[in-house]
Design a protein around this motif. Sequence first.
Motif, PDB file in Angstrom:
ATOM      1  N   HIS A   1       0.824  -1.213   0.000  1.00  0.00           N
ATOM      2  CA  HIS A   1       0.000   0.000   0.000  1.00  0.00           C
ATOM      3  C   HIS A   1       0.861   1.268   0.000  1.00  0.00           C
ATOM      4  O   HIS A   1       0.517   2.264  -0.628  1.00  0.00           O
ATOM      5  N   PHE A   2       1.978   1.212   0.710  1.00  0.00           N
ATOM      6  CA  PHE A   2       2.906   2.342   0.736  1.00  0.00           C
ATOM      7  C   PHE A   2       3.406   2.640  -0.678  1.00  0.00           C
ATOM      8  O   PHE A   2       3.398   3.781  -1.139  1.00  0.00           O
TER       9      PHE A   2
ATOM     10  N   ASN B   1       0.885   8.905  -6.853  1.00  0.00           N
ATOM     11  CA  ASN B   1       1.174  10.343  -6.843  1.00  0.00           C
ATOM     12  C   ASN B   1       2.400  10.702  -7.682  1.00  0.00           C
ATOM     13  O   ASN B   1       2.881  11.839  -7.629  1.00  0.00           O
ATOM     14  N   ASN B   2       2.903   9.717  -8.430  1.00  0.00           N
ATOM     15  CA  ASN B   2       3.987   9.944  -9.388  1.00  0.00           C
ATOM     16  C   ASN B   2       5.271  10.488  -8.758  1.00  0.00           C
ATOM     17  O   ASN B   2       5.922  11.388  -9.298  1.00  0.00           O
TER      18      ASN B   2
ATOM     19  N   PHE C   1       9.807  10.826  -2.752  1.00  0.00           N
ATOM     20  CA  PHE C   1       8.858  10.441  -1.711  1.00  0.00           C
ATOM     21  C   PHE C   1       9.546  10.433  -0.343  1.00  0.00           C
ATOM     22  O   PHE C   1       8.953  10.808   0.671  1.00  0.00           O
ATOM     23  N   ALA C   2      10.807  10.003  -0.332  1.00  0.00           N
ATOM     24  CA  ALA C   2      11.576   9.980   0.911  1.00  0.00           C
ATOM     25  C   ALA C   2      11.760  11.396   1.455  1.00  0.00           C
ATOM     26  O   ALA C   2      11.584  11.638   2.652  1.00  0.00           O
TER      27      ALA C   2
ATOM     28  N   GLU D   1       2.779  11.057   8.657  1.00  0.00           N
ATOM     29  CA  GLU D   1       3.002  11.954   7.512  1.00  0.00           C
ATOM     30  C   GLU D   1       2.120  11.578   6.329  1.00  0.00           C
ATOM     31  O   GLU D   1       1.611  12.447   5.614  1.00  0.00           O
ATOM     32  N   LEU D   2       1.923  10.285   6.107  1.00  0.00           N
ATOM     33  CA  LEU D   2       1.042   9.841   5.022  1.00  0.00           C
ATOM     34  C   LEU D   2      -0.393  10.315   5.269  1.00  0.00           C
ATOM     35  O   LEU D   2      -1.098  10.708   4.338  1.00  0.00           O
ATOM     36  N   LEU D   3      -0.805  10.288   6.537  1.00  0.00           N
ATOM     37  CA  LEU D   3      -2.136  10.774   6.883  1.00  0.00           C
ATOM     38  C   LEU D   3      -2.217  12.281   6.739  1.00  0.00           C
ATOM     39  O   LEU D   3      -3.165  12.818   6.151  1.00  0.00           O
TER      40      LEU D   3
END
Length: 255
Positions: A11-12, A19-20, A26-27, A53-55
């Motif tokens: 899922h990560f 989101n490309n 992403f890091a 952070e993802l939330l």
Amino acid sequence: MGTPATIEIKHFKEVREENNFTQSEFADLLGIKNSTADIERGRTKLSGKVVAELLRQFGVNPLWLFGDSGQKYLQITKGDVSPKVITVNSSDSENILMVNQKAAAGYPHNVQDVEWYNQLPAFDIPLPEFRNATYRGFQVEGDSMLPNYRPGEWVMAKAIGGIDEASNNKVYVVVLYDSVLIKKLQKLPDPSKLLLISLNEEYLPLEVKVNDIQELWQVNSKLTFNLDNPSESGLFQQLQQSMEELKKELRSFRK
């Protein structure tokens, strides 16, 4: 070789690709060193900070991330700190949910999960002070708010709709993306930030971003079950003496 990809890793990676972002981009966005390659290969576990952070940045539901929900995204409204779920009793009137210390650990990640709230005890307080508003109870953890709020006590707090409704130097329950804090609030010249202050001077103030606040509850009362022994109080002694006299009168009445 890394271990087989778990559901959270799949899922990560799905969120990143959707989101490309490259692994390096992403890091940087999530505060991870170098790239997300080690996470996606199963060599590094997802930390609580990355989940938060993802939330915060993408609205990714932590329960979906770990395969416990089919709802992928949560609605994140900037500046809206009102309750995300309201519960009612059998008469269709709002009741008061009680969030103990154990439940508070999972509260930030379940703040929009209607079913999760069903496990929390709820009741009504038939007093005028608890009408015409939404209230919630939170149990105090730790000693950062001594001497006013002791560990194990409960604070009763009223829901706040927006940061503009909050007042300086009042005590609030602040629901962040990774924790629930009880602190005194102080607004800063930068409207995008707030200062959270402990009453215990051993703890330093904490600066937080307004956008990191999910809910805000203004504390207006508390419940305590650890009353000090007031035996030294003259008033208590007077009351105790009166009770003893009353007991004697009752005993004599029965004879």
